[in-house]
Structures are given as structure tokens and as C-alpha cells.
Motif scaffolding. Structure first.
Motif, PDB file in Angstrom:
ATOM      1  N   ILE A 305       0.854  -1.188   0.000  1.00 49.96           N
ATOM      2  CA  ILE A 305       0.000   0.000   0.000  1.00 49.96           C
ATOM      3  C   ILE A 305       0.887   1.235   0.000  1.00 49.96           C
ATOM      4  N   SER A 306       0.415   2.306  -0.598  1.00 50.30           N
ATOM      5  CA  SER A 306       1.177   3.549  -0.609  1.00 50.30           C
ATOM      6  C   SER A 306       1.287   4.111   0.798  1.00 50.30           C
ATOM      7  N   ALA A 307       2.503   4.529   1.161  1.00 48.80           N
ATOM      8  CA  ALA A 307       2.735   5.194   2.446  1.00 48.80           C
ATOM      9  C   ALA A 307       3.180   6.632   2.207  1.00 48.80           C
ATOM     10  N   GLY A 308       2.802   7.187   1.077  1.00 45.18           N
ATOM     11  CA  GLY A 308       3.277   8.505   0.675  1.00 45.18           C
ATOM     12  C   GLY A 308       2.769   9.651   1.529  1.00 45.18           C
ATOM     13  N   GLU A 309       1.746   9.404   2.351  1.00 45.33           N
ATOM     14  CA  GLU A 309       1.266  10.459   3.244  1.00 45.33           C
ATOM     15  C   GLU A 309       2.030  10.466   4.566  1.00 45.33           C
ATOM     16  N   ASP A 310       2.964   9.539   4.739  1.00 46.76           N
ATOM     17  CA  ASP A 310       3.743   9.435   5.964  1.00 46.76           C
ATOM     18  C   ASP A 310       5.181   9.847   5.675  1.00 46.76           C
ATOM     19  N   PHE A 311       5.689  10.808   6.436  1.00 47.30           N
ATOM     20  CA  PHE A 311       7.042  11.304   6.209  1.00 47.30           C
ATOM     21  C   PHE A 311       7.968  10.939   7.354  1.00 47.30           C
ATOM     22  N   SER A 312       7.737   9.756   7.947  1.00 49.60           N
ATOM     23  CA  SER A 312       8.604   9.310   9.032  1.00 49.60           C
ATOM     24  C   SER A 312       9.384   8.057   8.680  1.00 49.60           C
ATOM     25  N   GLN A 313       9.032   7.384   7.595  1.00 51.66           N
ATOM     26  CA  GLN A 313       9.631   6.091   7.293  1.00 51.66           C
ATOM     27  C   GLN A 313      10.299   6.072   5.926  1.00 51.66           C
ATOM     28  N   GLY A 314      11.176   5.071   5.735  1.00 49.33           N
ATOM     29  CA  GLY A 314      11.858   4.919   4.452  1.00 49.33           C
ATOM     30  C   GLY A 314      12.621   6.183   4.099  1.00 49.33           C
ATOM     31  N   ARG A 315      12.483   6.617   2.872  1.00 42.22           N
ATOM     32  CA  ARG A 315      13.143   7.858   2.444  1.00 42.22           C
ATOM     33  C   ARG A 315      12.264   9.078   2.713  1.00 42.22           C
ATOM     34  N   MET A 316      11.155   8.843   3.445  1.00 44.65           N
ATOM     35  CA  MET A 316      10.298   9.943   3.894  1.00 44.65           C
ATOM     36  C   MET A 316       9.815  10.771   2.714  1.00 44.65           C
ATOM     37  N   ALA A 317       9.299  10.077   1.689  1.00 44.46           N
ATOM     38  CA  ALA A 317       8.928  10.721   0.436  1.00 44.46           C
ATOM     39  C   ALA A 317       7.502  10.343   0.036  1.00 44.46           C
ATOM     40  N   ALA A 318       6.931  11.127  -0.856  1.00 49.94           N
ATOM     41  CA  ALA A 318       5.580  10.858  -1.338  1.00 49.94           C
ATOM     42  C   ALA A 318       5.506   9.547  -2.110  1.00 49.94           C
ATOM     43  N   THR A 319       6.644   9.029  -2.536  1.00 48.09           N
ATOM     44  CA  THR A 319       6.680   7.778  -3.310  1.00 48.09           C
ATOM     45  C   THR A 319       6.875   6.539  -2.438  1.00 48.09           C
ATOM     46  N   THR A 320       7.048   6.721  -1.113  1.00 50.67           N
ATOM     47  CA  THR A 320       7.301   5.587  -0.227  1.00 50.67           C
ATOM     48  C   THR A 320       6.107   4.643  -0.198  1.00 50.67           C
ATOM     49  N   GLN A 321       6.386   3.340  -0.196  1.00 52.08           N
ATOM     50  CA  GLN A 321       5.342   2.327  -0.098  1.00 52.08           C
ATOM     51  C   GLN A 321       5.636   1.401   1.073  1.00 52.08           C
TER      52      GLN A 321
END
Length: 400
Positions: A305-321
Motif C-alpha cells: 500500500i502507498s505510504a506517501g502520506e507518511d514522512f517518518s519512514q523509508g526515504r520519507m517521500a511521497a513515493t514511499t510504499q
């Protein structure tokens, strides 16, 4: 072979070596620049201590330790310094669930109430809680809130609820906030529920199960959960917050209680390098397959699922899943980044790997310069800037 043939062969060898040499030069330049940036940002931001490792092909090629693990006693950070890895623990919880799946003890699409029937008491305005699955909990799409225990507001109260009874008592007052499976919503209690699955299926405490099935097989002998054993206390890092430009000590050596499956891991960098090496993979290491087969790890890295609304995980980007207990990002030309971040009690930690380049990095800080915010400004903290800069080594290895 004639002289012309030999010249042609030599030219071909030189031509094939040239890109590899250029790639190696690019990597060394990226590593040099990162090290300078890491040191400068730690000093500028007032971070007490930080460590960085980079692995290529299962080998540690950079091991840097900056500053102090105890700023009052002026104890320097070194290879034995133990950091708190916070939510990176969630990746081990996910691996434990996959181990049980591979042993035929559960399915990822099983309802969570099959294993934790108390969850039937939560208020679900979207329908039957029986529809919430283990897979949704692993991908943070089950609809539960972020905080495990949002009612703590006094210093005398436990750092986290000490036992399941405290959480179970609050389930009738707990609400499913979003329709399960429809959107990403980072949830600590969701991972605590997975910890309960592990304990109830195996009959062992979460810490005991993970120690037997992940830490020990990987040789992580100085890694543990929650309170530090006495023989390791001299190496346990203190932690700090920066408030209004002043560094303040956080509570030392806290106990995460029932939330241990969500964020209780403590470990020195050499141990975490063993874990990262396992994630990167090496066919010559048969013990890796004993922990989890490669196909199951790759399954965890498929976007759910898209996690692009979360800026705390991964590369903290709109493209994070969100995958299954890991986060997935795409770098230049589609290169993959897999990882997880952690923050708790003044510690910040980042685990990131580029599996197609057989490489990855570990970053730990014992100082939080600003509380995590779920907005793009989270990328601008010193810790995040350093973590994002570490990706450049992977990009260099990919020839970018």
C-alpha cells in the motif's frame, strides 16, 4: 592466437574494466563526501554521538563512530556502544511472523482475532473486526491509531504499559480509525498485536523467541531487549533531546514493556551489521536460510500500500510504499531501497539497503534534534539529512 587477436582481447578486457573502475571511484568519492557531511552535521546539530556502517557484499567497508555515548562522563562512542533501535525492531517481528507462516502455523490473510480474540472488543465502525488480517497489520493498513499508550503524561508512570493486561483493558475504548485495507496508517499497537500472535503460537515470550530464532543464529550475542544486562551496562549509550538549543538527557535504559515487539531492540553496530548482512543475502551463508528463506524476504519487500502520506519512514517521500514490515522506495532509474527507521527516547536509527547492489547502511544517533513530524519538514532534521545522504553510496554502486 595472433598478435591482432591478442590486442583485441586486451582491448576488450580494458573496456570491460573501465566501467567497474569508474563505479569504484564514484563509490569512494560518495563515501568520502558522506563521511565529511556526517561529521559536520553531527557537530553542527549538537548530537552527542553517532555511528555509521556501510556493507558491500556482506562485508563492512565503513565503520565510523563519532562523539560520546555519555556526554556527562565523556565516554566516547566505539564499536561496542549499544544503541536503541526502536521501531527497527518491527522488521524482526515481521520476520518472526514469516517464519511461523513458512512453518505452516498461520496464513498472512488470517484474521487477527483468531489469535488475539480480545480484539473483537474494539469499536469498528467499518464492519466486522474479523476482517482485519495479519497482512494488514504488517503493512500498517489495519486502521489502528499510531500510539500504543497515548494516555501517559506523568513522569512517575511506566515508560510503556508493562503487560498485556493494560492494553487489553483499553480495547473496548479503542477505535478502528480507517476502513481496513484502504489506507496506510502507521500503527504501533498493530505490531504489539503481532507480538501477541508470536507468543501465543510459540508459547515463548517475544524476546525469547526472537533471541532463539533470529539473534542467536546470526551471531548477535550482544543484542537484547529492554533492560541492559549488567555485563553490558558500561557500553549502553545514554540518549538526549535538544530543546530550545539545549541538550537534555532522556531517561536511561528504559523498558518498553508489552510494546517490546514494536520497539525494544538494543544492539551495537557490529551485531546490526550481521543482521543487515542477512538482509542483503549471501548464498554461501547457509545459516541465513535457516533464519528465513530468500523468497520470503523478497515477499516482505513487495509493495502492499502507498505510504506517501507518511514522512517518518523509508526515504520519507511521497513515493514511499509499505511492504510487510519494511518500507520500499525507488531511487534513480528504478533502483530499490528497502528499510525502516526508528525513534524513541532520544534515539534515532536508520536501516537501509539496496538489495540489487548487494549493499546497505546503518545509522544510529543518541540524540534527537527535533521530534518526528509527519510532514515533509521531517526530511530537514540533521538526522534525516544524514540518513538520506547515505543513499548516495548505493546510487554510486548503481552507476548513477
Amino acid at each position: 592466437m595472433g598478435s591482432i587477436g591478442r590486442l583485441a582481447l586486451a582491448a576488450a578486457v580494458l573496456a570491460s574494466a573501465a566501467p567497474a573502475a569508474a563505479q569504484e571511484r564514484g563509490f569512494q568519492h560518495a563515501l568520502r563526501d558522506f563521511r565529511q557531511f556526517h561529521r559536520a552535521e553531527v557537530q553542527r546539530a549538537g548530537i552527542a554521538g553517532s555511528s555509521f556502517y556501510f556493507l558491500r557484499g556482506g562485508k563492512t567497508v565503513a565503520a565510523d563512530h563519532l562523539g560520546e555515548q555519555d556526554a556527562d562522563a565523556h565516554v566516547p562512542v566505539d564499536a561496542r556502544t549499544i544503541y536503541h533501535w526502536a521501531s527497527i525492531t518491527k522488521t524482526m517481528t515481521g520476520i518472526a511472523i514469516m517464519q511461523l507462516r513458512d512453518r505452516g502455523l498461520l496464513s498472512l490473510d488470517d484474521p487477527i482475532v483468531r489469535y488475539v480474540p480480545e480484539l473483537a472488543q474494539v469499536h469498528n465502525p467499518f464492519g466486522d473486526t474479523n476482517a482485519i488480517t495479519l497482512r494488514q497489520l504488517m503493512s500498517h493498513s489495519a486502521g489502528f491509531r499510531n500510539g500504543t499508550w497515548p494516555w501517559r503524561d506523568k513522569e512517575w508512570q511506566p515508560f510503556e504499559p508493562p503487560g498485556w493486561a493494560q492494553l487489553a483493558a483499553m480495547l473496548p475504548y479503542t477505535e478502528v480509525l480507517y476502513r481496513p485495507g484502504t489506507r496506510f496508517s502507521y500503527s504501533n499497537p498493530g505490531i504489539v498485536y503481532l507480538g501477541q500472535v508470536i507468543e501465543r503460537l510459540t508459547g515463548e515470550d517475544f524476546e525469547v523467541y526472537v533471541d532463539k530464532n533470529i539473534l542467536k543464529p546470526l551471531g548477535m550475542h550482544d543484542s537484547y531487549f529492554d533492560r541492559t544486562p549488567p555485563h553490558l551496562l558500561p557500553h549502553r549509550s545514554h540518549s538526549y533531546y535538544i530543546h530550545d538549543g539545549k541538550r537534555e538527557a532522556a531517561p536511561f535504559d528504559v523498558d518498553t514493556g508489552v510494546t517490546v515487539s514494536n520497539g525494544g531492540l538494543n544492539a551495537p553496530l557490529p551485531d546490526m551489521a550481521k543482521y543487515l548482512g542477512f538482509l542483503i543475502g549471501d548464498p554461501a551463508r547457509p545459516e541465513y536460510a535457516l533464519v528465513l528463506k530468500r523468497a520470503s524476504l523478497e515477499e516482505m519487500w513487495r509493495p502492499q500500500i502507498s505510504a506517501g502520506e507518511d514522512f517518518s519512514q523509508g526515504r520519507m517521500a511521497a513515493t514511499t510504499q509499505a511492504g510487510l514490515s519494511f518500507f520500499i522506495d525507488q531511487g534513480p532509474r528504478g533502483m530499490r531501497f528497502i528499510g525502516h527507521n526508528g525513534d524513541q527516547n532520544g534515539f534515532r536509527a536508520y536501516l537501509s539497503l539496496c538489495p540489487d547492489q548487494h549493499a546497505g547502511s546503518l545509522l544510529a544517533f543518541n540524540t534527537e534534534t527535533r521530534a518526528v513530524r509527519n510532514d515533509p519538514s521531517n526530511r530537514e532534521t540533521a538526522e534525516s539529512r544524514i540518513a538520506l545522504a547515505a543513499d548516495r553510496m548505493c546510487e554510486a554502486l548503481a552507476g548513477e
